[in-house]
Structure formats: C-alpha cells, structure tokens
Design a protein around this motif. Sequence first.
Motif, PDB file in Angstrom:
ATOM      1  N   CYS A 234     -18.879 -10.308  -6.468  1.00  0.00           N
ATOM      2  CA  CYS A 234     -17.681 -10.595  -7.258  1.00  0.00           C
ATOM      3  C   CYS A 234     -16.450 -10.527  -6.354  1.00  0.00           C
ATOM      4  O   CYS A 234     -16.253  -9.533  -5.647  1.00  0.00           O
ATOM      5  N   LEU A 235     -15.636 -11.583  -6.354  1.00  0.00           N
ATOM      6  CA  LEU A 235     -14.419 -11.644  -5.543  1.00  0.00           C
ATOM      7  C   LEU A 235     -13.196 -11.529  -6.445  1.00  0.00           C
ATOM      8  O   LEU A 235     -13.089 -12.230  -7.451  1.00  0.00           O
ATOM      9  N   ILE A 236     -12.257 -10.651  -6.061  1.00  0.00           N
ATOM     10  CA  ILE A 236     -11.078 -10.380  -6.885  1.00  0.00           C
ATOM     11  C   ILE A 236      -9.827 -10.466  -6.025  1.00  0.00           C
ATOM     12  O   ILE A 236      -9.796  -9.948  -4.904  1.00  0.00           O
TER      13      ILE A 236
ATOM     14  N   GLY B  31      -7.500  -2.770   4.512  1.00  0.00           N
ATOM     15  CA  GLY B  31      -6.085  -2.448   4.563  1.00  0.00           C
ATOM     16  C   GLY B  31      -5.392  -3.258   5.641  1.00  0.00           C
ATOM     17  O   GLY B  31      -5.982  -4.203   6.175  1.00  0.00           O
ATOM     18  N   PRO B  32      -4.140  -2.905   5.961  1.00  0.00           N
ATOM     19  CA  PRO B  32      -3.360  -1.741   5.527  1.00  0.00           C
ATOM     20  C   PRO B  32      -3.025  -1.770   4.033  1.00  0.00           C
ATOM     21  O   PRO B  32      -3.219  -2.767   3.365  1.00  0.00           O
ATOM     22  N   ASP B  33      -2.491  -0.628   3.579  1.00  0.00           N
ATOM     23  CA  ASP B  33      -2.087  -0.464   2.188  1.00  0.00           C
ATOM     24  C   ASP B  33      -3.263  -0.683   1.251  1.00  0.00           C
ATOM     25  O   ASP B  33      -3.122  -1.268   0.178  1.00  0.00           O
ATOM     26  N   CYS B  34      -4.436  -0.209   1.675  1.00  0.00           N
ATOM     27  CA  CYS B  34      -5.634  -0.286   0.836  1.00  0.00           C
ATOM     28  C   CYS B  34      -5.791   1.046   0.111  1.00  0.00           C
ATOM     29  O   CYS B  34      -6.033   2.073   0.744  1.00  0.00           O
ATOM     30  N   GLY B  35      -5.655   1.023  -1.214  1.00  0.00           N
ATOM     31  CA  GLY B  35      -5.693   2.271  -1.971  1.00  0.00           C
ATOM     32  C   GLY B  35      -6.977   2.521  -2.721  1.00  0.00           C
ATOM     33  O   GLY B  35      -7.164   3.600  -3.285  1.00  0.00           O
ATOM     34  N   THR B  36      -7.899   1.531  -2.736  1.00  0.00           N
ATOM     35  CA  THR B  36      -9.114   1.676  -3.537  1.00  0.00           C
ATOM     36  C   THR B  36     -10.319   1.073  -2.837  1.00  0.00           C
ATOM     37  O   THR B  36     -10.272  -0.068  -2.374  1.00  0.00           O
ATOM     38  N   ALA B  37     -11.398   1.842  -2.766  1.00  0.00           N
ATOM     39  CA  ALA B  37     -12.687   1.345  -2.280  1.00  0.00           C
ATOM     40  C   ALA B  37     -13.771   2.299  -2.769  1.00  0.00           C
ATOM     41  O   ALA B  37     -13.504   3.476  -3.029  1.00  0.00           O
TER      42      ALA B  37
ATOM     43  N   SER C 115      -7.131  -6.136  -4.294  1.00  0.00           N
ATOM     44  CA  SER C 115      -6.398  -5.616  -5.447  1.00  0.00           C
ATOM     45  C   SER C 115      -6.982  -4.272  -5.853  1.00  0.00           C
ATOM     46  O   SER C 115      -8.161  -4.188  -6.196  1.00  0.00           O
ATOM     47  N   GLY C 116      -6.151  -3.220  -5.823  1.00  0.00           N
ATOM     48  CA  GLY C 116      -6.638  -1.883  -6.149  1.00  0.00           C
ATOM     49  C   GLY C 116      -7.024  -1.714  -7.604  1.00  0.00           C
ATOM     50  O   GLY C 116      -8.174  -1.417  -7.933  1.00  0.00           O
ATOM     51  N   THR C 117      -6.049  -1.903  -8.523  1.00  0.00           N
ATOM     52  CA  THR C 117      -6.378  -1.733  -9.941  1.00  0.00           C
ATOM     53  C   THR C 117      -7.256  -2.873 -10.447  1.00  0.00           C
ATOM     54  O   THR C 117      -7.945  -2.719 -11.456  1.00  0.00           O
ATOM     55  N   GLY C 118      -7.262  -4.002  -9.738  1.00  0.00           N
ATOM     56  CA  GLY C 118      -8.200  -5.073 -10.077  1.00  0.00           C
ATOM     57  C   GLY C 118      -9.630  -4.609  -9.863  1.00  0.00           C
ATOM     58  O   GLY C 118     -10.508  -4.818 -10.710  1.00  0.00           O
TER      59      GLY C 118
END
Length: 515
Positions: free
Chosen positions: A256-258, A171-177, A201-204
């Motif tokens: 894997c990198l996104i 993050g900041p603004d990290c919504g997925t892990a 990327s969260g939805t990624g």
Amino acid sequence: MLSNLVKNNFYRDSVFLMSLSNKINIIDGVNDSSVMMGTDANKKLLSETGFLTKEGEKASSGDMLICINHKENAGVKEILSKIEELLDAPVDLGGSSAAEINMPEDVDAALEIQPLSNIAVISLPGGYVEYQAKKLLARGINVMIFSDNVSVETEINLKKIGASKELLVMGPDCGTAIINGVSLGFANVIRRGKIGIVGASGTGIQEVTTIIHKNGEGITQAIGLGGRDLSVDVGGIMMLEGIKMLLKDENTKVICLISKPPASSVENKIIEFLRNSKKPFVVNFLGRAPQKIKLKNVYFESTLESAALKAVSIIKKTNLCRTGVLNKQLKEIVKREKSLFSNRQKYVRGLFSGGTLCDEALFILKKSVCELYSNIAHDPVMKLKNSKVSYKNSLIDLGDDEFTRGVPHPMIDFTVRNKRLIQEAKDPETAVILFDIVLGYGSHPDPASAILPSVESAGKLAKKSGRHISFVTSICGTEQDPQNLEKQKKDLENAGVIVLPSNALSAKFTEEILN
C-alpha cells in the motif's frame, strides 16, 4: 512574571521538549512555559512571544532554554528545583537501568554493545544529521531521521547513498514508522500481517494501519519517508527503495502506497515502476483523481480508509463494504443535528492535529462545500489570510509549523486546540466543529479527558444563545493502544460527541450536515 533557565550543552529532541513543557505546565504556580533549544531562530521567536529574558539571551544552539511564565507570588526556586528533578529523572529503559545498559556516547560504542543492530533513529539538530547518517550508512545501518531543518540537498545525498547500498533512509522529518513490529515515533500498536506500507505521511500511515488492524489484518512493515520524498527535487528515491524491499519480502503479499499530493512527474515515475509488478498494489495519493490508466494488480483509492479496506479485501479475497456512504442510521443523525441549528448556523470549523487527516477532509469536503478555507490549502486563493481566525468554512492543521514553534504538538498537548474550540463556538455561524483524535505512542495519554471540558463548555455557550453545535470526530487508534480505544470512544459519545469509524467518514458526515 518570567524566568529563564539555561541548561548548557543539553540537547534533546522535539518529543522530549514537548513532553517536558507539558510536565512543567502542571507545576503549581506555573501559568505557561516554552522549552526550546537556544538557536537564534528560537530565541527570536521567544522574544516575539514575550518569553525571553536577558538570561535566556545567553543560550547557544546546543543549550536547552526553559522559559517559564509564573505567578508573581510563586516560589521560583521551588519551581526551578522541580524542573531540575524532571530533567534528572531516569529514562524508561524497559526495566533495565542505565548502568546495566552502559549508555553509549556515540555510534561506534552503540554498535559494540549491539553489533546486530541494523536500524538507528537520528534525532539531532539538523546541522549534525548528515555526518551521523553517513557514518551509520557506511556501517550498513538503515536510518530513520526524526530531525527537521535538514536541507533538501542533504536529503537527496543521503537517500542516494542509502539506495546504492539497499538501505532505508526514512526522513528527514519522519515521525512515524513500524519496522518488524516495533513502533517508531508516533505510531500505533498494530498486529503483524501480510500488508506492507510505504508512506510519505505520518498520520496517513497511522490511519491506514489502524483501519487494517480493526478489520482483522496486520502489516509486515510501515516504512515512513518524510514529507519531501515525492517532491520534484527528491524524486521519490526512497519510495522506490521501499517498494523494492517489500517486493523481495516473502511475507508481504499486498503493498500500500500513501502520500499527500506528489509531484506529477514523480507520481508518473512511481506508477510506471508498478506496471509489471507481480504483487498487488493499493495506491492512495490524496487529492489525485483516480487514474484512468488501468494497470494489472494496481488499485487506486481516493481515501485512506478505502485504501486500507481494499488491501484487506485482497488478502481476505472478499469485498469489504466501503463506509464512505452514510447508512440509514447516520442519515437519521444528520437529520436530527440539522433540525437543531439556528438559521445563521451554516459553517464547519475543523481543528486537526494530523496534517494528512486535515488534507483528506479538505479534499472530501471541497467537492460540495463552497468557500472552504485552510492554512494548508493547495489553492492559494483558499488559503486563510490569518490562520488564527477562521473564515466561513475553515479546516485548520494545528500541527503545522506556525502553531508548534515553541509549544508542544497538538497530539500531545490540547491547550491550543481547546482555546480555538471555544473561539469557534462563540461564532454564531458555526454549525459543526470537526476534529481528530489520534492515539498511540507519543500521543496524549487520555485525549478524551483533555478535550471534553472544552467541548462541554462550548456546548453550554452555544445553548445559552439558543444554538446547537455538532461535535464530530473519528479516533485513529486500536484497542491495543495505551489510551484504551473503547474508553476514549465511550467517554466522547457520553458527552454528545458524534464518533465516526474513520476520518473520511467524519468528513462525509459533515458534508451531509452542511448540505
């Protein structure tokens, strides 16, 4: 009528505020609501949207501000009483009571209770993040910063500290892990496996992990970075740190990198770092042309789906079929749908809750679809002048800040998307309405039931005027998610929605219809 309730010194994060607003909206007598912290910026927004009263103006940044638009004859005291009950409801602590856990008041108290903890999630107003994050990093604790409104300077400083200590600053603004099998923020239920993911990327991350799961593999870790990590300013500090950690992890066999399009200089730095890697890497930087440079053990993929399938193929030592090309059955469906359109119908209207999913659809469609506009277009010429009104072919990220200020995110609440869906159906030139459905923790408990009434109304509206609209979607989720993937798919298909196995394929399907 309007009523405001101010809860003094009652900070809660955005997920809580979104959820609370959702619950308030179903109270009898409530027309609409907005729940925000009482910052000056939020009060200005609430004033502009007609939600703020004189009582609400008194709120300060640490106060929760609950604004209710209710029916004139509604019992205000009863409504406020029910809201107080919602606020007083016990938090779900996995079967334990607050008394049993002895809820800590600060970091030091928390570590006394759980001295072996090595990761913390920070969800505070942006101005308070740096102090708490530094305190945690000094104690050797990895951090996931869910908070937004954190300055770039603070982000750089925290990530440099984290890198120097070999700690993650997500993050900041990290919504997925997903860390050690535990989903944090908006994430899906994914089996453990041999693939490690680092993503800005969260939805990624959600799309890639769910496709990996559906194809029989699993992940070791999914490390979120926040959206700015691969910017020129931040320089990919934490993507490099995440890569180093996964390289050391014996259980991670493929990495894997996104990311959405990174800064070119940062992209080059990342690729150069991979040059001598002994582990295979799959790289999906959306919108980037496949690298001409050939590196041993580095595979560049153009879609989230192909990246996931490539990673699984490496593990299974096989070549999974790429579903980016429509099979015979899907081509027949395309032919059928096109035959039902009127002469005026020629445009797609995309309504997305996931920003990366919207981005991916844009990159796929713009190759052959002319005049493709969006509120998140990378080309300024193709940016919508008014995001609330589509123009020709338009894809809208409804999760963008302009749509979520003061209202729940579209993954949680379908109100904004449903209204927009009807709006698009009224346009006689709309042929396809393309949308995403995202399952998992944090998302709406039953997305199909939330969107189908509007889909059915839109279909009837079109039919009444001699038109047919193709509703096209994909579901980002797994059979282990709480929403029940198969039920969601069945309900959507029974209502006539065309459900594709990936976001990339739904965009490709739409492309074929428009051509």
